[in-house]
Design a protein around this motif. Structure first.
Motif, PDB file in Angstrom:
ATOM      1  N   GLU A 145       0.801  -1.226   0.000  1.00  0.00           N
ATOM      2  CA  GLU A 145       0.000   0.000   0.000  1.00  0.00           C
ATOM      3  C   GLU A 145       0.838   1.283   0.000  1.00  0.00           C
ATOM      4  O   GLU A 145       0.832   2.056   0.958  1.00  0.00           O
ATOM      5  N   THR A 146       1.529   1.490  -1.090  1.00  0.00           N
ATOM      6  CA  THR A 146       2.350   2.691  -1.197  1.00  0.00           C
ATOM      7  C   THR A 146       1.503   3.943  -1.391  1.00  0.00           C
ATOM      8  O   THR A 146       0.383   3.886  -1.879  1.00  0.00           O
ATOM      9  N   ASP A 147       2.078   5.034  -0.991  1.00  0.00           N
ATOM     10  CA  ASP A 147       1.496   6.356  -1.193  1.00  0.00           C
ATOM     11  C   ASP A 147       2.453   7.071  -2.143  1.00  0.00           C
ATOM     12  O   ASP A 147       3.624   7.256  -1.809  1.00  0.00           O
ATOM     13  N   PRO A 148       1.999   7.459  -3.314  1.00  0.00           N
ATOM     14  CA  PRO A 148       2.908   8.043  -4.306  1.00  0.00           C
ATOM     15  C   PRO A 148       3.679   9.268  -3.821  1.00  0.00           C
ATOM     16  O   PRO A 148       4.755   9.568  -4.314  1.00  0.00           O
ATOM     17  N   LYS A 149       3.154   9.963  -2.820  1.00  0.00           N
ATOM     18  CA  LYS A 149       3.828  11.165  -2.328  1.00  0.00           C
ATOM     19  C   LYS A 149       4.687  10.896  -1.098  1.00  0.00           C
ATOM     20  O   LYS A 149       5.686  11.565  -0.890  1.00  0.00           O
ATOM     21  N   ARG A 150       4.304   9.924  -0.269  1.00  0.00           N
ATOM     22  CA  ARG A 150       4.953   9.768   1.027  1.00  0.00           C
ATOM     23  C   ARG A 150       5.796   8.502   1.187  1.00  0.00           C
ATOM     24  O   ARG A 150       6.561   8.398   2.133  1.00  0.00           O
ATOM     25  N   SER A 151       5.632   7.520   0.311  1.00  0.00           N
ATOM     26  CA  SER A 151       6.346   6.256   0.477  1.00  0.00           C
ATOM     27  C   SER A 151       7.811   6.372   0.096  1.00  0.00           C
ATOM     28  O   SER A 151       8.153   6.947  -0.938  1.00  0.00           O
ATOM     29  N   ARG A 152       8.649   5.816   0.965  1.00  0.00           N
ATOM     30  CA  ARG A 152      10.092   5.732   0.695  1.00  0.00           C
ATOM     31  C   ARG A 152      10.610   4.425   1.268  1.00  0.00           C
ATOM     32  O   ARG A 152      10.024   3.842   2.176  1.00  0.00           O
ATOM     33  N   LEU A 153      11.733   3.978   0.725  1.00  0.00           N
ATOM     34  CA  LEU A 153      12.459   2.853   1.302  1.00  0.00           C
ATOM     35  C   LEU A 153      13.484   3.455   2.240  1.00  0.00           C
ATOM     36  O   LEU A 153      14.354   4.227   1.817  1.00  0.00           O
ATOM     37  N   THR A 154      13.399   3.111   3.503  1.00  0.00           N
ATOM     38  CA  THR A 154      14.257   3.745   4.502  1.00  0.00           C
ATOM     39  C   THR A 154      15.718   3.353   4.359  1.00  0.00           C
ATOM     40  O   THR A 154      16.590   4.045   4.881  1.00  0.00           O
ATOM     41  N   CYS A 155      15.998   2.284   3.613  1.00  0.00           N
ATOM     42  CA  CYS A 155      17.400   1.916   3.368  1.00  0.00           C
ATOM     43  C   CYS A 155      18.077   2.900   2.428  1.00  0.00           C
ATOM     44  O   CYS A 155      19.303   2.913   2.312  1.00  0.00           O
ATOM     45  N   GLN A 156      17.303   3.721   1.766  1.00  0.00           N
ATOM     46  CA  GLN A 156      17.848   4.668   0.798  1.00  0.00           C
ATOM     47  C   GLN A 156      17.963   6.086   1.357  1.00  0.00           C
ATOM     48  O   GLN A 156      18.341   7.010   0.639  1.00  0.00           O
ATOM     49  N   LEU A 157      17.659   6.243   2.631  1.00  0.00           N
ATOM     50  CA  LEU A 157      17.714   7.567   3.259  1.00  0.00           C
ATOM     51  C   LEU A 157      18.883   7.626   4.223  1.00  0.00           C
ATOM     52  O   LEU A 157      18.818   7.109   5.343  1.00  0.00           O
TER      53      LEU A 157
END
Length: 107
Positions: free
Chosen positions: A77-89
């Motif tokens: 259930e991704t949100d196009p504006k808010r979803s991120r993969l935390t391994c990439q931050l």
């Protein structure tokens, strides 16, 4: 070092300090915060570190790169504006105060 708030799906909050150079995913893993599974260990190969970024922070993060965007297709259930993969931050002082919310489950 950045203070990051991780919010479980049930609303339980965990506020932890995460060292610069680590990722937001590693901060969750190292502090035993439930809701970020990180099955691939941060290789951007599984999407089990998916989280929703608090709206106040969405525009303050680096843009999503192609590999992350591709893996988000597999997240729950991704949100196009808010979803991120935390391994990439990557954590820097600029992320001090970041708030992330976990989805109901990881796939």
């Amino acid at each position: 070092m950045a203070k990051i708030t991780y919010i479980e799906f049930n609303g339980t909050e965990h506020v932890v300090e995460v060292a610069n150079g680590l990722t937001v995913m590693e901060g969750a893993r190292d502090n035993a915060i439930p809701g970020i599974d990180a099955d691939c260990g941060g290789a951007c190969a599984c999407s089990t570190c998916h989280a929703y970024i608090h709206p106040d922070w969405v525009d303050r993060l680096p843009p999503i790169e192609e590999m992350e965007a591709d893996m988000l297709d597999f997240a729950y259930e991704t949100d196009p504006k808010r979803s991120r993969l935390t391994c990439q931050l990557k954590v820097t002082d600029k992320l001090d105060g970041l708030i992330v919310q976990m989805p109901e489950k990881q796939i």
